[in-house]
Design a protein around this motif. Sequence first.
Motif, PDB file in Angstrom:
ATOM      1  N   PRO A 136     -34.627 -16.927  18.916  1.00  0.00           N
ATOM      2  CA  PRO A 136     -34.702 -15.476  18.713  1.00  0.00           C
ATOM      3  C   PRO A 136     -35.992 -14.910  19.302  1.00  0.00           C
ATOM      4  CG  PRO A 136     -34.049 -16.585  16.685  1.00  0.00           C
ATOM      5  CD  PRO A 136     -34.459 -17.656  17.641  1.00  0.00           C
ATOM      6  N   SER A 137     -35.971 -13.617  19.611  1.00  0.00           N
ATOM      7  CA  SER A 137     -37.147 -12.988  20.208  1.00  0.00           C
ATOM      8  C   SER A 137     -38.291 -12.851  19.208  1.00  0.00           C
ATOM      9  CB  SER A 137     -36.776 -11.611  20.768  1.00  0.00           C
ATOM     10  OG  SER A 137     -36.204 -10.794  19.752  1.00  0.00           O
ATOM     11  N   LEU A 138     -37.986 -12.832  17.915  1.00  0.00           N
ATOM     12  CA  LEU A 138     -39.006 -12.703  16.872  1.00  0.00           C
ATOM     13  C   LEU A 138     -38.655 -13.588  15.697  1.00  0.00           C
ATOM     14  CD1 LEU A 138     -41.411 -11.331  15.381  1.00  0.00           C
ATOM     15  CD2 LEU A 138     -39.816  -9.510  14.722  1.00  0.00           C
ATOM     16  N   LEU A 139     -39.646 -14.347  15.225  1.00  0.00           N
ATOM     17  CA  LEU A 139     -39.503 -15.163  14.017  1.00  0.00           C
ATOM     18  C   LEU A 139     -40.681 -14.842  13.099  1.00  0.00           C
ATOM     19  CD1 LEU A 139     -38.577 -18.494  15.792  1.00  0.00           C
ATOM     20  CD2 LEU A 139     -37.081 -17.307  14.180  1.00  0.00           C
ATOM     21  N   VAL A 140     -40.401 -14.645  11.828  1.00  0.00           N
ATOM     22  CA  VAL A 140     -41.439 -14.294  10.861  1.00  0.00           C
ATOM     23  C   VAL A 140     -41.469 -15.324   9.737  1.00  0.00           C
ATOM     24  CG1 VAL A 140     -42.231 -12.585   9.173  1.00  0.00           C
ATOM     25  CG2 VAL A 140     -41.294 -11.826  11.359  1.00  0.00           C
ATOM     26  N   VAL A 141     -42.684 -15.798   9.423  1.00  0.00           N
ATOM     27  CA  VAL A 141     -42.901 -16.675   8.266  1.00  0.00           C
ATOM     28  C   VAL A 141     -43.719 -15.869   7.263  1.00  0.00           C
ATOM     29  CG1 VAL A 141     -43.812 -18.864   7.426  1.00  0.00           C
ATOM     30  CG2 VAL A 141     -42.901 -18.704   9.753  1.00  0.00           C
ATOM     31  N   GLU A 142     -43.155 -15.638   6.098  1.00  0.00           N
ATOM     32  CA  GLU A 142     -43.826 -14.815   5.098  1.00  0.00           C
ATOM     33  C   GLU A 142     -44.924 -15.591   4.391  1.00  0.00           C
ATOM     34  OE1 GLU A 142     -40.736 -13.329   2.586  1.00  0.00           O
ATOM     35  OE2 GLU A 142     -39.984 -11.921   4.113  1.00  0.00           O
ATOM     36  N   ALA A 143     -45.865 -14.837   3.815  1.00  0.00           N
ATOM     37  CA  ALA A 143     -47.025 -15.440   3.158  1.00  0.00           C
ATOM     38  C   ALA A 143     -46.608 -16.423   2.071  1.00  0.00           C
ATOM     39  CB  ALA A 143     -47.909 -14.341   2.570  1.00  0.00           C
ATOM     40  N   GLU A 144     -45.553 -16.097   1.333  1.00  0.00           N
ATOM     41  CA  GLU A 144     -45.093 -16.989   0.263  1.00  0.00           C
ATOM     42  C   GLU A 144     -44.642 -18.327   0.831  1.00  0.00           C
ATOM     43  OE1 GLU A 144     -41.851 -17.124  -3.421  1.00  0.00           O
ATOM     44  OE2 GLU A 144     -41.992 -15.345  -2.132  1.00  0.00           O
ATOM     45  N   GLN A 145     -43.967 -18.283   1.974  1.00  0.00           N
ATOM     46  CA  GLN A 145     -43.557 -19.534   2.621  1.00  0.00           C
ATOM     47  C   GLN A 145     -44.770 -20.322   3.089  1.00  0.00           C
ATOM     48  OE1 GLN A 145     -40.872 -17.180   5.324  1.00  0.00           O
ATOM     49  NE2 GLN A 145     -39.556 -18.965   5.069  1.00  0.00           N
ATOM     50  N   ILE A 146     -45.743 -19.632   3.665  1.00  0.00           N
ATOM     51  CA  ILE A 146     -46.954 -20.299   4.159  1.00  0.00           C
ATOM     52  C   ILE A 146     -47.694 -20.985   3.015  1.00  0.00           C
ATOM     53  CG2 ILE A 146     -49.240 -19.884   5.190  1.00  0.00           C
ATOM     54  CD1 ILE A 146     -47.922 -17.689   6.883  1.00  0.00           C
ATOM     55  N   SER A 147     -47.736 -20.345   1.843  1.00  0.00           N
ATOM     56  CA  SER A 147     -48.455 -20.923   0.700  1.00  0.00           C
ATOM     57  C   SER A 147     -47.853 -22.249   0.251  1.00  0.00           C
ATOM     58  CB  SER A 147     -48.461 -19.936  -0.469  1.00  0.00           C
ATOM     59  OG  SER A 147     -47.146 -19.774  -1.008  1.00  0.00           O
ATOM     60  N   LYS A 148     -46.594 -22.493   0.596  1.00  0.00           N
ATOM     61  CA  LYS A 148     -45.924 -23.746   0.225  1.00  0.00           C
ATOM     62  C   LYS A 148     -46.043 -24.806   1.324  1.00  0.00           C
ATOM     63  CE  LYS A 148     -42.573 -21.166  -2.548  1.00  0.00           C
ATOM     64  NZ  LYS A 148     -41.154 -20.744  -2.680  1.00  0.00           N
ATOM     65  N   GLU A 149     -46.750 -24.469   2.395  1.00  0.00           N
ATOM     66  CA  GLU A 149     -46.950 -25.388   3.520  1.00  0.00           C
ATOM     67  C   GLU A 149     -48.446 -25.664   3.644  1.00  0.00           C
ATOM     68  OE1 GLU A 149     -44.502 -26.705   5.329  1.00  0.00           O
ATOM     69  OE2 GLU A 149     -42.942 -25.581   4.248  1.00  0.00           O
ATOM     70  N   PRO A 150     -48.954 -26.702   2.961  1.00  0.00           N
ATOM     71  CA  PRO A 150     -50.415 -26.915   2.916  1.00  0.00           C
ATOM     72  C   PRO A 150     -51.079 -26.999   4.282  1.00  0.00           C
ATOM     73  CG  PRO A 150     -49.296 -28.317   1.325  1.00  0.00           C
ATOM     74  CD  PRO A 150     -48.227 -27.674   2.152  1.00  0.00           C
ATOM     75  N   LEU A 151     -50.468 -27.715   5.217  1.00  0.00           N
ATOM     76  CA  LEU A 151     -51.105 -27.873   6.527  1.00  0.00           C
ATOM     77  C   LEU A 151     -51.199 -26.533   7.249  1.00  0.00           C
ATOM     78  CD1 LEU A 151     -52.382 -29.654   8.622  1.00  0.00           C
ATOM     79  CD2 LEU A 151     -50.091 -30.291   9.440  1.00  0.00           C
ATOM     80  N   LEU A 152     -50.126 -25.755   7.254  1.00  0.00           N
ATOM     81  CA  LEU A 152     -50.136 -24.451   7.915  1.00  0.00           C
ATOM     82  C   LEU A 152     -51.130 -23.513   7.231  1.00  0.00           C
ATOM     83  CD1 LEU A 152     -49.064 -22.414   9.947  1.00  0.00           C
ATOM     84  CD2 LEU A 152     -47.098 -22.005   8.433  1.00  0.00           C
ATOM     85  N   ALA A 153     -51.117 -23.490   5.904  1.00  0.00           N
ATOM     86  CA  ALA A 153     -52.036 -22.605   5.172  1.00  0.00           C
ATOM     87  C   ALA A 153     -53.487 -22.978   5.442  1.00  0.00           C
ATOM     88  CB  ALA A 153     -51.735 -22.684   3.670  1.00  0.00           C
ATOM     89  N   HIS A 154     -53.793 -24.283   5.436  1.00  0.00           N
ATOM     90  CA  HIS A 154     -55.170 -24.720   5.679  1.00  0.00           C
ATOM     91  C   HIS A 154     -55.604 -24.438   7.110  1.00  0.00           C
ATOM     92  CE1 HIS A 154     -54.817 -27.724   2.095  1.00  0.00           C
ATOM     93  NE2 HIS A 154     -55.089 -26.501   1.705  1.00  0.00           N
TER      94      HIS A 154
END
Length: 316
Positions: A136-154
């Motif tokens: 897709p031309s745009l993909l969004v990862v919301e803050a709540e999802q990021i908070s559940k992904e330790p490596l991405l959040a860090h």
Amino acid sequence: MIDESDVLTHVLDPLRLNGMFLSQWEVSSPWAIQGKPEPCALIHYMVSGSATISMPDQEPVTLAEGDLAMFPRGDTHIVGDSPRTPPRPLEDVLPTRSTGKFSLIHLDGGGEPGRMLCAGLHYEADGVLPLYHLLPSLLVVEAEQISKEPLLAHMLDGLKREIREHHEGRNLVLLRGFELVYLLGLRVALRDPSALGRVASVLRNPGIGHALTAIYENYDYPWTLESLAQSAGMSRSAFAQTFKQLIGEAPARHLMCRRLAEAKRLLSVTTLSQEAIAKKIGYESTVGMHLAFRSLYGTTPGAFRKKHQAKLRRNG
């Protein structure tokens, strides 16, 4: 069939990110910026405040604080405080964005404040497989999802600190850091089948999935249209027609692109001879690889290697 949980590997494995520009936006409403299409992957990370993304023929998408937006192909879009705010052209605000450059932008409308990090990740477009272009031309990862992904959040927290602290090797750290953010962000976004777009159609077709697995994982095998059709459990004509309809090109060309993407990687990161590389990627001779390489990339393997080595010397 391709393992849907590992689709990211198949989509991104040939993607060679080779440079980045980065900007930090300090904004207050009303504000809006319109960018033209760019030959790179784009990232918007909403550090604080909120923004709205508008794209042609799509409903506006709101980015809340902590949300991550990714544009795999750098499609044109408007980002601002509201879809109703008239946008300014990006080139008026940020006329130069050379690789490795960090820019700080202020857009002061006097209203609600916000802060956004924007990164452009350059890649070699001719080394990308068609599956990547089906994203897709745009993909969004919301803050709540990021908070559940330790490596991405860090990683995101660490990159915010890196921008502030100006340590040695900062540009390289930011490039590798945002490269990892992009890959991790895509991994999270693509867990949602509805976010896969046309890639989902490929994954849902068992026959084409088997053939793609064969091409991606065993590209050195002497595949023919008939043997690929057999791996898909389809007739030659049905396989060729379905493959082109879903992927956008014939099986033989897709196989060639996969082989030559690997050839470019080996020419870039190894000292293997062209003869050894040709055998590794499934060509019977260097002549065959040479002709295919020049046809696809407009240069020879030897010339590509020399140019790449010269670039490394300039940047090293």
